[in-house]
Design a protein around this motif. Structure first.
Motif, PDB file in Angstrom:
ATOM      1  N   SER A 363      -2.512 -16.688  -4.212  1.00 15.63           N
ATOM      2  CA  SER A 363      -1.079 -16.989  -4.263  1.00 15.63           C
ATOM      3  C   SER A 363      -0.347 -16.561  -2.987  1.00 15.63           C
ATOM      4  O   SER A 363       0.852 -16.753  -2.855  1.00 15.63           O
ATOM      5  N   ILE A 364      -1.073 -15.936  -2.045  1.00 16.70           N
ATOM      6  CA  ILE A 364      -0.405 -15.354  -0.868  1.00 16.70           C
ATOM      7  C   ILE A 364      -0.682 -16.181   0.393  1.00 16.70           C
ATOM      8  O   ILE A 364      -1.828 -16.297   0.820  1.00 16.70           O
ATOM      9  N   PRO A 365       0.364 -16.753   1.009  1.00 17.32           N
ATOM     10  CA  PRO A 365       0.156 -17.517   2.248  1.00 17.32           C
ATOM     11  C   PRO A 365      -0.154 -16.617   3.446  1.00 17.32           C
ATOM     12  O   PRO A 365      -0.954 -16.959   4.312  1.00 17.32           O
ATOM     13  N   ASN A 366       0.485 -15.416   3.468  1.00 18.75           N
ATOM     14  CA  ASN A 366       0.325 -14.518   4.607  1.00 18.75           C
ATOM     15  C   ASN A 366       0.509 -13.094   4.070  1.00 18.75           C
ATOM     16  O   ASN A 366       1.599 -12.743   3.616  1.00 18.75           O
ATOM     17  N   GLY A 367      -0.562 -12.294   4.101  1.00 17.96           N
ATOM     18  CA  GLY A 367      -0.441 -10.959   3.519  1.00 17.96           C
ATOM     19  C   GLY A 367      -1.605 -10.075   3.893  1.00 17.96           C
ATOM     20  O   GLY A 367      -2.465 -10.448   4.685  1.00 17.96           O
ATOM     21  N   PHE A 368      -1.633  -8.889   3.301  1.00 11.89           N
ATOM     22  CA  PHE A 368      -2.579  -7.843   3.708  1.00 11.89           C
ATOM     23  C   PHE A 368      -3.332  -7.328   2.475  1.00 11.89           C
ATOM     24  O   PHE A 368      -2.709  -6.856   1.522  1.00 11.89           O
ATOM     25  N   TYR A 369      -4.666  -7.452   2.513  1.00 13.84           N
ATOM     26  CA  TYR A 369      -5.531  -6.955   1.441  1.00 13.84           C
ATOM     27  C   TYR A 369      -6.059  -5.592   1.895  1.00 13.84           C
ATOM     28  O   TYR A 369      -6.834  -5.505   2.848  1.00 13.84           O
ATOM     29  N   VAL A 370      -5.606  -4.522   1.257  1.00 17.75           N
ATOM     30  CA  VAL A 370      -5.893  -3.160   1.735  1.00 17.75           C
ATOM     31  C   VAL A 370      -7.156  -2.612   1.072  1.00 17.75           C
ATOM     32  O   VAL A 370      -7.272  -2.585  -0.160  1.00 17.75           O
ATOM     33  N   THR A 371      -8.110  -2.170   1.905  1.00 14.20           N
ATOM     34  CA  THR A 371      -9.351  -1.602   1.378  1.00 14.20           C
ATOM     35  C   THR A 371      -9.474  -0.113   1.669  1.00 14.20           C
ATOM     36  O   THR A 371     -10.376   0.544   1.171  1.00 14.20           O
ATOM     37  N   GLU A 372      -8.576   0.401   2.531  1.00  9.68           N
ATOM     38  CA  GLU A 372      -8.602   1.845   2.763  1.00  9.68           C
ATOM     39  C   GLU A 372      -7.216   2.345   3.144  1.00  9.68           C
ATOM     40  O   GLU A 372      -6.492   1.706   3.886  1.00  9.68           O
ATOM     41  N   LEU A 373      -6.861   3.509   2.607  1.00 15.80           N
ATOM     42  CA  LEU A 373      -5.615   4.175   2.973  1.00 15.80           C
ATOM     43  C   LEU A 373      -5.970   5.563   3.451  1.00 15.80           C
ATOM     44  O   LEU A 373      -6.812   6.226   2.847  1.00 15.80           O
ATOM     45  N   ILE A 374      -5.348   6.022   4.545  1.00 21.81           N
ATOM     46  CA  ILE A 374      -5.569   7.405   4.957  1.00 21.81           C
ATOM     47  C   ILE A 374      -4.245   8.117   5.197  1.00 21.81           C
ATOM     48  O   ILE A 374      -3.211   7.492   5.411  1.00 21.81           O
ATOM     49  N   GLY A 375      -4.309   9.453   5.115  1.00 19.47           N
ATOM     50  CA  GLY A 375      -3.125  10.271   5.350  1.00 19.47           C
ATOM     51  C   GLY A 375      -2.402  10.590   4.064  1.00 19.47           C
ATOM     52  O   GLY A 375      -2.740  10.086   2.994  1.00 19.47           O
ATOM     53  N   SER A 376      -1.419  11.456   4.201  1.00 20.11           N
ATOM     54  CA  SER A 376      -0.759  11.996   3.012  1.00 20.11           C
ATOM     55  C   SER A 376       0.735  11.702   3.034  1.00 20.11           C
ATOM     56  O   SER A 376       1.529  12.502   2.596  1.00 20.11           O
ATOM     57  N   GLY A 377       1.112  10.553   3.560  1.00 22.01           N
ATOM     58  CA  GLY A 377       2.535  10.277   3.771  1.00 22.01           C
ATOM     59  C   GLY A 377       3.287   9.761   2.561  1.00 22.01           C
ATOM     60  O   GLY A 377       3.984   8.755   2.632  1.00 22.01           O
ATOM     61  N   VAL A 378       3.145  10.452   1.436  1.00 16.49           N
ATOM     62  CA  VAL A 378       3.890  10.044   0.241  1.00 16.49           C
ATOM     63  C   VAL A 378       4.732  11.231  -0.210  1.00 16.49           C
ATOM     64  O   VAL A 378       4.224  12.324  -0.400  1.00 16.49           O
ATOM     65  N   ASN A 379       6.025  11.005  -0.351  1.00 15.60           N
ATOM     66  CA  ASN A 379       6.960  12.065  -0.728  1.00 15.60           C
ATOM     67  C   ASN A 379       7.414  11.824  -2.168  1.00 15.60           C
ATOM     68  O   ASN A 379       8.150  10.878  -2.440  1.00 15.60           O
ATOM     69  N   ILE A 380       6.942  12.674  -3.076  1.00 18.70           N
ATOM     70  CA  ILE A 380       7.215  12.451  -4.501  1.00 18.70           C
ATOM     71  C   ILE A 380       8.687  12.713  -4.824  1.00 18.70           C
ATOM     72  O   ILE A 380       9.249  12.123  -5.745  1.00 18.70           O
ATOM     73  N   ALA A 381       9.337  13.585  -4.063  1.00 14.68           N
ATOM     74  CA  ALA A 381      10.752  13.880  -4.336  1.00 14.68           C
ATOM     75  C   ALA A 381      11.624  12.659  -4.046  1.00 14.68           C
ATOM     76  O   ALA A 381      12.518  12.321  -4.823  1.00 14.68           O
ATOM     77  N   THR A 382      11.347  11.982  -2.941  1.00 15.99           N
ATOM     78  CA  THR A 382      12.185  10.837  -2.558  1.00 15.99           C
ATOM     79  C   THR A 382      11.559   9.501  -2.927  1.00 15.99           C
ATOM     80  O   THR A 382      12.249   8.493  -3.010  1.00 15.99           O
ATOM     81  N   GLY A 383      10.231   9.473  -3.098  1.00 17.89           N
ATOM     82  CA  GLY A 383       9.533   8.221  -3.331  1.00 17.89           C
ATOM     83  C   GLY A 383       9.145   7.509  -2.047  1.00 17.89           C
ATOM     84  O   GLY A 383       8.509   6.449  -2.086  1.00 17.89           O
ATOM     85  N   ASP A 384       9.495   8.082  -0.892  1.00 22.26           N
ATOM     86  CA  ASP A 384       9.141   7.432   0.385  1.00 22.26           C
ATOM     87  C   ASP A 384       7.620   7.345   0.517  1.00 22.26           C
ATOM     88  O   ASP A 384       6.902   8.320   0.282  1.00 22.26           O
ATOM     89  N   TYR A 385       7.154   6.169   0.918  1.00 26.16           N
ATOM     90  CA  TYR A 385       5.725   5.893   0.980  1.00 26.16           C
ATOM     91  C   TYR A 385       5.388   5.348   2.361  1.00 26.16           C
ATOM     92  O   TYR A 385       5.971   4.358   2.803  1.00 26.16           O
ATOM     93  N   SER A 386       4.459   6.001   3.070  1.00 23.66           N
ATOM     94  CA  SER A 386       4.048   5.534   4.399  1.00 23.66           C
ATOM     95  C   SER A 386       2.649   6.059   4.671  1.00 23.66           C
ATOM     96  O   SER A 386       2.449   7.267   4.765  1.00 23.66           O
ATOM     97  N   ARG A 387       1.668   5.157   4.754  1.00 17.83           N
ATOM     98  CA  ARG A 387       0.288   5.614   4.947  1.00 17.83           C
ATOM     99  C   ARG A 387      -0.446   4.738   5.958  1.00 17.83           C
ATOM    100  O   ARG A 387      -0.070   3.594   6.195  1.00 17.83           O
ATOM    101  N   GLY A 388      -1.508   5.275   6.539  1.00 12.33           N
ATOM    102  CA  GLY A 388      -2.366   4.494   7.421  1.00 12.33           C
ATOM    103  C   GLY A 388      -3.234   3.571   6.580  1.00 12.33           C
ATOM    104  O   GLY A 388      -3.670   3.948   5.496  1.00 12.33           O
ATOM    105  N   ALA A 389      -3.485   2.344   7.069  1.00  4.33           N
ATOM    106  CA  ALA A 389      -4.211   1.374   6.249  1.00  4.33           C
ATOM    107  C   ALA A 389      -5.214   0.580   7.064  1.00  4.33           C
ATOM    108  O   ALA A 389      -5.067   0.404   8.274  1.00  4.33           O
TER     109      ALA A 389
END
Lengths: 446, 476
Positions: A363-389
């Motif tokens: 269903s996706i014309p242009n997108g990213f299929y993620v098979t690995e995430l690294i790093g700990s860039g998730v902030n549970i207090a704010t919900g901010d999410y940023s990780r290496g992929a």
């Protein structure tokens, strides 16, 4: 003297030394691990160990201690150390053991222990590690090196007793196989892995299959490029989707809720995820890694619906966090061997949806299929999410070239509200999630 | 002090000839090398949360590990029981990695060179609890008092005293007493109904309690945690994509740990699985970069008198003016590659096999004025503080998450931005270093490095550094 005798003895000693309550955990384990690299045994490790922890209450003051010395002298010192510390902690009105009626142990056979793991000979274990690596190395000429194949097994016994009359113990077994090949294309080198683990050896996936999967995963990373920065739909394959369950757990576990250090604090009864999203915690499923007959405070484990059709129905709680929130424990107390109990999960999973992963990708014309995430860039207090992929780029509904050295970013709030779940739920550990479709995330690249 | 007065000899009546006998047992099946490692670890910790002392724990763990090397194979066994029968049993189990007649001549043990990089007379955990608890109370109070928008504070103090003894079949006998202490403060701040923002600070090292009374006080860490939480209240979205990045001095040195440090550990390089394999003598960083791993800095968290294989720690040059100079060795890798040991063989505990690990990893100071570095950037990101990082050794890709960073606009720091992950590739990233500050700073003493399931304490450090190109994982 059995481990249970030693535990009960420490409780008795604690009470006579002035404790008003006490709880004792003993863990005993036997481990074996072998790594094979390029066909040769690289390491073999085997040993057994024991550890014992005590937590006491003197009124509503707590003190904790641990030791690896289970001799009478070791236990005497353990008791003295816990008692000593209770004089320094503050009176805490919420610090108390569970109520008498709450204790218990599931009566069904959870199949946590299997004799076939114990009976396995070292030579067989070595052969499995060797076979897993060999299957990976033989899979394709571009597999040029290896981080090895491995086999691990563990036999454990856990005892818990307290001064309110609860005493329980259970044994467990575990075995696992993995392969981690390295592929090369020009100057670029990539590594990936695949593994399986099981409580029964008979259930363990065959080493050739593990090796081939590991090789396929490694090969598809070759030729990876960095894409341009853009906002696109993202798919998490199940191995990556499981990390989302870790974040959801952190956001709904009792301690972060009563401390208000999670974006889901105070949201009970509210819509926090999309329609059709159901999150379950179940510590009672036979044979799985998240199952146990009682939690680490002696309360029977259970099935708890955490999110139902997108609505937050329950937090996961131990006795302390439940009291703080004016709720009841959900049987999710968890601790190492000592200290105040924290909160842990049983089998914590996201229920399967209806569409296949292939349909979601298509269903996706242009997108990213993620098979690995690294790093700990998730902030549970704010919900901010940023990780290496890293993963594969989706073009016109198909997986195309490999992508790496990029980031994906968004917020957990938005990810939960908009995600769609595929139908491929499979338990490979105590946390499980199917393939996830996230309609929009920011990919950071060139 | 000689061996007979050392901790294990005194407490467990262990004699040099006992160690020799255990090593002989370990080599009885034809192994090439054996070592035996005794560890006694006493820890204590206390924590204040929601303004009360909620938990306090102390305990002891004790054990012995026996390792046998045969060619490139390693056999390992351990016991938490120090009775001679159990130690001999562990030696027998480890011995089986080899098969054949014993071939190493028994050599008498000699005490290795000794020194003391952390002459801590009284380790903090040899004092009463009240003094240590006072640190936690002071930190908690100061963090709460920092700003009325702070609504949650947790302060934790933890210390340990570790005694180790290593003897090996090359005849080396060494032992060490390793104190450690650490104070942490975390704070949550909120404005109105906005989302909570967190701040974190902490530090310590192989120090006496005086360190927290005179050098880095509880109030110092508390103010820093409070300041970070308040700064984040006004954070805007972080940029996404490639950007000029300026790293502040100190803890941002975790970049070096991830980008190059792990990739230079000898085990990966010997096996050819590191992105840095076979690159000694090659240019892997800008010529402004000299990166050192130094286990000999007095009192630091990552420092060691002797490593966990009995080798004396040292100062190792990893990258010199941009050229890759050397790897970090453990006993196994230095035996196989016939390279001198670097004092980098470390293990989490007696239950673990040693591996090459970092100690204190940092970049030497350059010549630029830090303010001039920021002024030179028209648009970019300034990273003052980081959370953790991670690296994929084989591809060389690494990440670290920026917990306090600011936009640089027109040569000035403007707005703080939300947490974002930065990603780069190890052998490439440092080639883009275009300015190095004259302000080298080591971190406060909070680092924990994980590798293959083993955690060890480490330090990092860096001066202000300008990197012309790095990918920032924000949303804007």
């Amino acid at each position: 003297l059995t481990l249970l005798d030693i535990a009960n003895d420490s409780i008795k000693q604690a009470l006579s030394a002035g404790a008003t309550d006490a709880e004792c955990t003993i863990a005993e384990g036997e481990e074996f691990s072998v790594q094979v690299r390029l066909g040769e045994v690289e390491t073999i490790k085997q040993a057994s160990s024991r550890g014992m922890g005590l937590r006491i209450l003197a009124g509503r003051h707590t003190g904790s201690s641990y030791t690896s010395d289970l001799t009478p002298e070791g236990v005497r010192q353990l008791v003295a150390q816990a008692i000593e510390l209770a004089a320094f902690t503050t009176e805490d009105p919420f610090a108390e053991l569970p109520e008498a009626g709450e204790f218990g142990s599931l009566s069904l056979d959870l199949q946590l222990y299997s004799r076939d793991v114990q009976e396995l000979e070292a030579a067989v274990k070595i052969e499995i590690a060797r076979a897993a690596e060999a299957a990976a190395l033989q899979f394709d000429p571009r597999i040029t090196n290896s981080d090895g194949g491995s086999f691990d097994s563990h036999l454990g016994r856990r005892v818990f007793a307290n001064s309110r009359g609860f005493a329980g113990e259970y044994r467990s077994s575990y075995c696992s196989v993995s392969a981690s090949p390295v592929a090369k294309l020009g100057e670029q080198m990539e590594r990936d892995y695949w593994y399986h683990s099981a409580r029964r050896f008979a259930d363990l996936e065959k080493p050739d299959y593990i090796g081939r999967r590991a090789a396929e995963r490694t090969l598809r990373r070759l030729g990876a490029v960095k894409v341009e920065t853009q906002k696109v739909p993202v798919i998490f394959e199940p191995r990556v989707a499981r990390s989302m369950m870790g974040h959801i757990f952190e956001a709904i576990e009792g301690r972060s809720v009563y401390r208000q250090s999670t974006f889901l604090a105070g949201k009970l009864g509210e819509k926090v995820a999309g329609d059709g999203i159901n999150v379950i915690d179940d510590g009672t499923i036979p044979g799985l890694f998240g199952s146990q007959p009682f939690d680490d405070e002696g309360i029977p484990t259970r099935r708890t619906t955490v999110i139902e059709n997108g609505v937050l129905k329950s937090y996961l709680l131990n006795t302390y966090s439940a009291r703080k929130l004016g709720l009841k424990s959900t049987g999710n107390a968890s601790r190492g061997i000592t200290g105040n109990a924290g909160v842990g999960h049983g089998n914590f999973y996201l229920e399967a949806g209806t569409r296949t992963p292939e349909e979601l990708i298509a269903s996706i014309p242009n997108g990213f299929y993620v098979t690995e995430l690294i790093g700990s860039g998730v902030n549970i207090a704010t919900g901010d999410y940023s990780r290496g992929a890293a993963g594969l780029w989706i073009r016109n509904g198909e997986l195309t070239f490999a992508v790496s050295e990029v980031t994906i970013a968004g917020t957990l709030q938005q990810m939960l509200m908009t995600m769609e779940v595929a139908n491929d739920l499979e338990f490979r550990g105590s946390v499980a999630a199917p393939t996830l479709y996230l309609p929009e995330m920011t990919v950071g690249g060139r | 002090m000689s061996f007979s007065d050392s901790f294990f000899a005194a407490k467990f009546a262990l004699r040099s000839q006992d160690l020799e006998a255990y090593l002989a047992e370990a080599l009885s099946q034809g192994g090439d090398y054996a070592d035996i490692y005794f560890e006694y670890l006493a820890t204590s910790s206390m924590s204040m949360d929601e303004s009360i002392v909620k938990s306090a724990t102390q305990g002891v763990s004790l054990g012995v590990g026996v390792r046998v090397i045969a060619g490139e194979r390693t056999g390992y066994a351990y016991s938490d029981d120090l009775s001679p029968e159990k130690i001999r049993h562990a030696a027998k189990v480890a011995a089986c990695i080899a098969s054949g007649p014993a071939k190493v001549d028994k050599s008498a043990l000699h005490e290795g060179a000794r020194r003391n990089l952390y002459p801590v007379l009284t380790a903090p955990n040899e004092l009463g609890f009240a003094e240590r608890l006072d640190l936690v109370k002071r930190a908690e109070k100061a963090a709460r008092g920092y700003d009325s928008r702070i609504f949650q504070v947790q302060a934790t103090y933890a210390d340990s005293l570790r005694h180790v003894l290593v003897a090996n079949s090359d005849g080396v006998l060494n032992y060490d007493r390793q104190p450690m202490a650490r104070l942490n403060v975390s704070a949550l701040a909120r404005e109105g109904n906005g989302s909570p923002q967190s701040g974190y600070s902490g530090g310590g090292g192989r120090v006496e309690l005086d360190f927290f009374l005179n050098e880095k006080t509880p109030e110092y860490f508390a103010r820093e945690a409070g300041r970070q939480a308040i700064v984040q209240l006004s954070a805007v979205e972080a940029p996404a994509g490639e950007s000029v990045v300026v790293l502040g001095p100190g803890w941002p040195g975790v970049l070096l740990h991830e980008a190059v440090g792990h990739g230079l550990e000898a085990d990966f390089n010997r096996k050819g699985t590191s992105a840095f394999s076979g690159r000694i003598g090659q240019k892997v960083a800008s010529s402004l970069c000299t990166v050192i791993d130094d286990g000999t800095i007095g009192g630091r968290r990552g420092s060691l008198n002797v490593d966990d294989e009995g080798n004396v720690s040292q100062r190792n040059v990893l990258i010199e003016n941009g050229i890759l100079r050397g790897y970090l060795q453990d006993q196994l890798s230095s035996r196989i590659t016939k390279t001198a040991p670097t004092g980098s063989g470390r293990r989490e505990s007696y239950e673990h096999i040693p591996m090459p690990r970092m100690t204190n990893t940092f970049m030497l100071a350059g010549e630029s004025d830090p303010e001039e570095i920021i002024r030179s950037v028209d648009r970019g990101l300034y990273c003052a503080n980081f959370g953790g990082g991670q690296v994929d050794i084989t591809s060389g890709n690494f990440v670290f998450s920026a917990s306090e960073s600011y936009l640089i606009e027109g040569g000035k720091l403007t707005r703080p931005v939300r947490n974002a992950t930065l990603i780069g590739n190890g052998p490439e990233a440092l080639k883009y270093v275009s300015m190095v500050g004259n302000d080298l700073k080591l971190d406060e003493g909070i680092g924990v490095c994980g590798k293959a399931g083993q955690s060890v304490p480490v330090g990092v450090g860096i001066p202000t550094v300008k990197i012309d190109r790095m990918t920032v994982g924000g949303t804007a």
